[in-house]
Design a protein around this motif. Structure first.
Motif, short mmCIF file in Angstrom:
data_model
loop_
_atom_site.label_atom_id
_atom_site.label_comp_id
_atom_site.label_asym_id
_atom_site.label_seq_id
_atom_site.Cartn_x
_atom_site.Cartn_y
_atom_site.Cartn_z
N ASP A 244 106.60 67.26 45.56
CA ASP A 244 106.33 67.36 44.13
C ASP A 244 106.43 65.99 43.45
N ILE A 245 107.43 65.20 43.85
CA ILE A 245 107.56 63.86 43.30
C ILE A 245 106.34 63.02 43.65
N ALA A 246 105.92 63.07 44.92
CA ALA A 246 104.76 62.29 45.35
C ALA A 246 103.50 62.73 44.61
N ALA A 247 103.37 64.05 44.37
CA ALA A 247 102.19 64.55 43.67
C ALA A 247 102.15 64.10 42.21
N LEU B 262 99.02 56.94 46.21
CA LEU B 262 99.62 57.52 47.40
C LEU B 262 100.19 56.40 48.27
N THR B 263 101.52 56.42 48.46
CA THR B 263 102.19 55.39 49.25
C THR B 263 103.09 56.06 50.29
N GLY C 52 90.04 55.37 59.30
CA GLY C 52 89.13 54.60 58.45
C GLY C 52 88.99 55.21 57.07
N LEU C 53 88.88 56.53 57.01
CA LEU C 53 88.78 57.21 55.71
C LEU C 53 90.06 57.01 54.91
N LEU C 54 91.21 57.15 55.55
CA LEU C 54 92.48 56.97 54.85
C LEU C 54 92.66 55.53 54.38
N ARG C 55 92.24 54.58 55.18
CA ARG C 55 92.34 53.17 54.79
C ARG C 55 91.52 52.90 53.53
N ASP C 56 90.33 53.50 53.46
CA ASP C 56 89.45 53.27 52.30
C ASP C 56 89.95 54.01 51.06
N GLN C 57 90.46 55.22 51.24
CA GLN C 57 90.83 56.05 50.09
C GLN C 57 92.26 55.83 49.64
N HIS C 58 93.15 55.49 50.58
CA HIS C 58 94.58 55.33 50.25
C HIS C 58 95.12 54.08 50.96
N PRO C 59 94.74 52.90 50.51
CA PRO C 59 95.08 51.67 51.24
C PRO C 59 96.57 51.40 51.34
N ARG D 11 102.47 70.67 51.48
CA ARG D 11 101.81 70.32 50.22
C ARG D 11 102.04 68.87 49.82
N HIS D 12 102.65 68.09 50.69
CA HIS D 12 102.84 66.68 50.38
C HIS D 12 101.48 65.99 50.33
N PRO D 13 101.23 65.16 49.31
CA PRO D 13 99.92 64.52 49.19
C PRO D 13 99.50 63.73 50.43
N ALA D 14 100.45 63.08 51.10
CA ALA D 14 100.09 62.31 52.29
C ALA D 14 99.62 63.23 53.41
N VAL D 15 100.27 64.37 53.58
CA VAL D 15 99.86 65.33 54.60
C VAL D 15 98.51 65.94 54.23
N LEU D 16 98.33 66.29 52.97
CA LEU D 16 97.04 66.82 52.53
C LEU D 16 95.91 65.81 52.76
N ALA D 17 96.19 64.54 52.49
CA ALA D 17 95.18 63.50 52.68
C ALA D 17 94.83 63.35 54.15
N CYS D 18 95.83 63.40 55.02
CA CYS D 18 95.57 63.28 56.45
C CYS D 18 94.78 64.47 56.99
N ARG D 19 95.13 65.65 56.53
CA ARG D 19 94.38 66.83 56.98
C ARG D 19 92.93 66.77 56.50
#
Length: 321
Positions: free
Chosen positions: A82-85, A90-91, A112-119, A284-292
């Motif tokens: 929730d804090i991350a969201a 996204l760090t 590659g997608l994660l590097r571009d979207q969440h450097p 529901r952590h944003p980093a996990v959602l981004a990776c999925r």
């Protein structure tokens, strides 16, 4: 109120099995872990450990404490999510374990997608087979695991883990160049034609090995397994060099035309399922959602383009409560 740090040590002992393993995982001295658990016993007022040979095991009261600790840690992970969201950027670090073929065919594109979207997001990748990676996920060594399920061999469904389908990966019988098994004879006949041929399979105790041996037995023979390895690229090379027959998934070809002859498998045995698994509190952590999401994009070809080297995306339906 019980000390949460000591409760976590008790939980670590349940998952890792020995005081030495807990100490190694947390960079503590074994004597320090033992002392902390002794203090926890004093707080609780009942024995939490009992000797079994040279090891110890948790008492019934300790198991009760661990169950409550799991619930507390899950809630804390949800708070972290929730804090991350609530942040705009996204760090942090996300730790992923993947088996070989998914690591080769899907992970580089996802990175590659994660590097571009969440450097600013750090992604750590570890090559690990599912039978080891899933317990490590429960022990909080990883945040996400890429795993595989073979027909009739679903993964264990531990409480607290959530599984999401990613991809259906076609499986094939790979024939050495010296073997002729016409398609017209049917899948079972093609399998039987290799009854006296050497095989390469994954090691005993793996889901892939259990499935492969059962498939051969259903065709009426016991496979002559001369080569054992989790390296499916080596499986492919042994087939190419006429040393063995094998079962190979599409992902192993990574978009390149197969260098070996492939035959269809019997109905109901033609695909394995690739899944992502996370802890329930972390889902529901944003980093996990981004990776999925990045892995889903890596597994999905652009509109109008056939998949290159891997199968079709699987319906997304969580199957771990």
């Amino acid at each position: 109120m019980f000390d949460l740090h000591r409760l976590r040590l008790l939980r670590e002992l349940k998952h890792r099995g020995t005081l030495a393993a807990v100490a190694a995982a947390l960079s503590y001295a074994p004597s320090s872990v033992s002392q902390q658990l002794s203090q926890l016993e004093a707080e609780v007022g009942v024995p939490l450990l009992e000797p079994v040979g040279r090891r110890v095991r948790l008492t019934a009261q300790a198991e009760i404490l661990v169950a409550h600790t799991e619930a507390v840690l899950e809630r804390l992970e949800r708070a972290e999510a929730d804090i991350a969201a609530s942040l705009t950027d996204l760090t942090g670090t996300v730790r992923i374990a993947s088996f070989q073929t998914a690591a080769l065919a899907l992970v580089p594109t996802a990175l590659g997608l994660l590097r571009d979207q969440h450097p600013r997001l750090r992604v750590h990748i570890t090559h690990m087979e599912p039978q080891k990676a899933l317990p490590a996920l429960q022990a909080r060594d990883f945040d996400l695991v890429l795993a595989e399920e073979y027909p009739g061999n679903p993964n264990p469904r531990p409480a607290g883990l959530e599984q999401e389908n990613l991809l259906d990966d076609p499986l094939h019988l790979a024939l050495p160049p010296s073997v002729d098994a016409p398609d017209t004879d049917g899948p079972t006949a093609a399998l039987r034609s290799l009854a006296d041929h050497p095989w390469v399979m994954e090691p005993e105790g793996t889901a892939a090995r259990h499935w492969a041996v059962a498939l051969c037995r259903a065709a009426g023979f016991e496979p002559d397994v001369r080569f054992e390895t989790t390296d499916l690229l080596l499986h492919q090379r042994l087939v190419e060099q006429k040393h063995a027959a094998a079962f190979l998934p599409d992902l192993v070809f990574s978009g390149r035309p197969p260098a070996v002859a492939l035959r269809q498998l019997p109905r109901g045995q033609r695909t394995r399922r690739i899944v992502t698994v996370v802890r329930r509190g972390r889902s529901r952590h944003p980093a996990v959602l981004a990776c999925r999401e990045a892995l889903r994009q890596a597994a999905t070809p652009p509109p109008g383009q056939a998949p290159e080297g891997h199968g079709r995306p699987a319906p997304s339906s969580p199957s771990m409560p």
